[in-house]
Motif scaffolding. Structure first.
Motif, PDB file in Angstrom:
ATOM      1  N   GLY A   1       8.167 -10.351  -0.650  1.00 27.47           N
ATOM      2  CA  GLY A   1       8.695 -10.016   0.671  1.00 27.47           C
ATOM      3  C   GLY A   1       7.620  -9.597   1.660  1.00 27.47           C
ATOM      4  N   LEU A   2       6.364  -9.977   1.388  1.00 23.82           N
ATOM      5  CA  LEU A   2       5.254  -9.592   2.262  1.00 23.82           C
ATOM      6  C   LEU A   2       4.556 -10.824   2.830  1.00 23.82           C
ATOM      7  N   SER A   3       4.003 -10.640   4.022  1.00 20.54           N
ATOM      8  CA  SER A   3       3.103 -11.647   4.580  1.00 20.54           C
ATOM      9  C   SER A   3       1.674 -11.230   4.219  1.00 20.54           C
ATOM     10  N   ILE A   4       0.731 -12.131   4.399  1.00 20.94           N
ATOM     11  CA  ILE A   4      -0.673 -11.786   4.133  1.00 20.94           C
ATOM     12  C   ILE A   4      -1.132 -10.647   5.049  1.00 20.94           C
ATOM     13  N   PRO A   5      -0.852 -10.690   6.360  1.00 23.40           N
ATOM     14  CA  PRO A   5      -1.276  -9.560   7.198  1.00 23.40           C
ATOM     15  C   PRO A   5      -0.658  -8.217   6.766  1.00 23.40           C
ATOM     16  N   GLN A   6       0.609  -8.235   6.360  1.00 22.15           N
ATOM     17  CA  GLN A   6       1.224  -6.988   5.884  1.00 22.15           C
ATOM     18  C   GLN A   6       0.525  -6.490   4.621  1.00 22.15           C
ATOM     19  N   PHE A   7       0.234  -7.418   3.713  1.00 20.07           N
ATOM     20  CA  PHE A   7      -0.468  -7.035   2.493  1.00 20.07           C
ATOM     21  C   PHE A   7      -1.868  -6.510   2.808  1.00 20.07           C
ATOM     22  N   ASP A   8      -2.537  -7.121   3.770  1.00 23.17           N
ATOM     23  CA  ASP A   8      -3.867  -6.633   4.166  1.00 23.17           C
ATOM     24  C   ASP A   8      -3.799  -5.165   4.598  1.00 23.17           C
ATOM     25  N   VAL A   9      -2.784  -4.837   5.385  1.00 21.46           N
ATOM     26  CA  VAL A   9      -2.618  -3.450   5.832  1.00 21.46           C
ATOM     27  C   VAL A   9      -2.360  -2.540   4.639  1.00 21.46           C
ATOM     28  N   LEU A  10      -1.401  -2.915   3.798  1.00 22.11           N
ATOM     29  CA  LEU A  10      -1.047  -2.064   2.658  1.00 22.11           C
ATOM     30  C   LEU A  10      -2.220  -1.886   1.697  1.00 22.11           C
ATOM     31  N   SER A  11      -2.906  -2.977   1.378  1.00 20.43           N
ATOM     32  CA  SER A  11      -4.013  -2.861   0.429  1.00 20.43           C
ATOM     33  C   SER A  11      -5.162  -2.056   1.023  1.00 20.43           C
ATOM     34  N   THR A  12      -5.378  -2.172   2.320  1.00 24.35           N
ATOM     35  CA  THR A  12      -6.422  -1.371   2.964  1.00 24.35           C
ATOM     36  C   THR A  12      -6.060   0.107   2.914  1.00 24.35           C
ATOM     37  N   LEU A  13      -4.783   0.419   3.111  1.00 26.17           N
ATOM     38  CA  LEU A  13      -4.361   1.823   3.053  1.00 26.17           C
ATOM     39  C   LEU A  13      -4.406   2.377   1.626  1.00 26.17           C
ATOM     40  N   THR A  14      -4.383   1.506   0.609  1.00 25.57           N
ATOM     41  CA  THR A  14      -4.560   2.023  -0.762  1.00 25.57           C
ATOM     42  C   THR A  14      -5.995   2.477  -0.971  1.00 25.57           C
ATOM     43  N   GLU A  15      -6.919   1.874  -0.224  1.00 24.61           N
ATOM     44  CA  GLU A  15      -8.331   2.239  -0.337  1.00 24.61           C
ATOM     45  C   GLU A  15      -8.662   3.491   0.470  1.00 24.61           C
ATOM     46  N   ARG A  16      -7.989   3.628   1.609  1.00 23.56           N
ATOM     47  CA  ARG A  16      -8.306   4.757   2.485  1.00 23.56           C
ATOM     48  C   ARG A  16      -7.115   5.088   3.366  1.00 23.56           C
ATOM     49  N   GLU A  17      -6.339   6.047   2.932  1.00 27.73           N
ATOM     50  CA  GLU A  17      -5.199   6.482   3.742  1.00 27.73           C
ATOM     51  C   GLU A  17      -5.689   7.390   4.869  1.00 27.73           C
ATOM     52  N   GLY A  18      -4.839   7.518   5.870  1.00 25.12           N
ATOM     53  CA  GLY A  18      -5.152   8.395   6.990  1.00 25.12           C
ATOM     54  C   GLY A  18      -5.897   7.701   8.109  1.00 25.12           C
ATOM     55  N   LEU A  19      -6.090   6.393   7.989  1.00 23.62           N
ATOM     56  CA  LEU A  19      -6.733   5.642   9.060  1.00 23.62           C
ATOM     57  C   LEU A  19      -5.839   5.626  10.290  1.00 23.62           C
ATOM     58  N   THR A  20      -6.454   5.560  11.450  1.00 23.27           N
ATOM     59  CA  THR A  20      -5.688   5.322  12.671  1.00 23.27           C
ATOM     60  C   THR A  20      -5.496   3.821  12.821  1.00 23.27           C
ATOM     61  N   GLN A  21      -4.605   3.425  13.730  1.00 22.94           N
ATOM     62  CA  GLN A  21      -4.404   1.999  13.976  1.00 22.94           C
ATOM     63  C   GLN A  21      -5.696   1.357  14.452  1.00 22.94           C
ATOM     64  N   GLN A  22      -6.466   2.071  15.249  1.00 25.06           N
ATOM     65  CA  GLN A  22      -7.730   1.530  15.748  1.00 25.06           C
ATOM     66  C   GLN A  22      -8.719   1.322  14.599  1.00 25.06           C
ATOM     67  N   ASP A  23      -8.817   2.306  13.696  1.00 23.06           N
ATOM     68  CA  ASP A  23      -9.702   2.165  12.537  1.00 23.06           C
ATOM     69  C   ASP A  23      -9.260   1.008  11.649  1.00 23.06           C
ATOM     70  N   LEU A  24      -7.960   0.895  11.453  1.00 19.89           N
ATOM     71  CA  LEU A  24      -7.410  -0.172  10.622  1.00 19.89           C
ATOM     72  C   LEU A  24      -7.704  -1.537  11.246  1.00 19.89           C
ATOM     73  N   ALA A  25      -7.524  -1.654  12.560  1.00 20.84           N
ATOM     74  CA  ALA A  25      -7.806  -2.915  13.256  1.00 20.84           C
ATOM     75  C   ALA A  25      -9.271  -3.308  13.068  1.00 20.84           C
ATOM     76  N   ALA A  26     -10.165  -2.350  13.166  1.00 20.42           N
ATOM     77  CA  ALA A  26     -11.594  -2.639  12.991  1.00 20.42           C
ATOM     78  C   ALA A  26     -11.883  -3.106  11.576  1.00 20.42           C
ATOM     79  N   ARG A  27     -11.266  -2.487  10.583  1.00 21.38           N
ATOM     80  CA  ARG A  27     -11.486  -2.882   9.184  1.00 21.38           C
ATOM     81  C   ARG A  27     -10.938  -4.279   8.891  1.00 21.38           C
ATOM     82  N   LEU A  28      -9.857  -4.652   9.563  1.00 22.53           N
ATOM     83  CA  LEU A  28      -9.215  -5.945   9.320  1.00 22.53           C
ATOM     84  C   LEU A  28      -9.709  -7.042  10.270  1.00 22.53           C
TER      85      LEU A  28
END
Length: 159
Positions: free
Chosen positions: A45-72
């Motif tokens: 039930g996931l898209s690749i972009p959704q999985f990218d967000v979730l897997s990135t948050l497993t590595e480092r929670e507490g990111l802001t949307q701006q930090d997450l956008a930069a990482r992705l």
């Protein structure tokens, strides 16, 4: 548009030493493995972009949307819509950051942690079935080439 023939440049014979041919093979391989992973993730039930967000948050929670956008390597606007959908699905929560009224820390919910783990397991299984079947020396050599290419690409983007 001119119909005059452009000066001819030598065309490589298309052998494995031709960087353009290797490039096309790499792009096609990327498309093939991306499509395969998209199919695996759709089953969850996931898209690749959704999985990218979730897997990135497993590595480092507490990111802001701006930090997450930069990482992705995407825009903050792209991340905003993804986060909205993941919050609505119950996978991500936004938490206020003391002293910052405009940003929120992103955290996985228990359901988000569980679906991310399932996606990571699917990814690991796919990699094991494909890349993981190659000899270790080939994988090590491939990694070295990818790292060299990455370094050259980074240097090129900085010029």
């Amino acid at each position: 548009m001119s119909l005059t023939a452009a000066p001819r440049t030598p065309v490589p014979d298309g052998g494995s030493e031709d960087p353009l041919r290797v490039w096309f093979r790499f792009i096609r391989l990327n498309r093939r493995v991306t499509a395969a992973m998209a199919t695996e993730l759709r089953g969850l039930g996931l898209s690749i972009p959704q999985f990218d967000v979730l897997s990135t948050l497993t590595e480092r929670e507490g990111l802001t949307q701006q930090d997450l956008a930069a990482r992705l390597y995407v825009t903050k606007g792209n991340v905003s819509g993804l986060i909205d959908r993941l919050v609505q699905a119950g996978f991500v929560e936004r938490h206020a950051i003391p002293g910052d009224r405009r940003s929120h820390a992103l955290r996985l919910t228990p359901a988000g942690t569980e679906i991310a783990a399932r996606g990571i397991a699917a990814q690991k299984a796919y990699v094991a079935r494909t890349l993981g079947t190659l000899p270790r020396d080939d994988i090590a050599a491939f990694e070295q080439l990818v790292l060299k290419w990455r370094d050259v690409a980074r240097a090129d983007s900085e010029t």
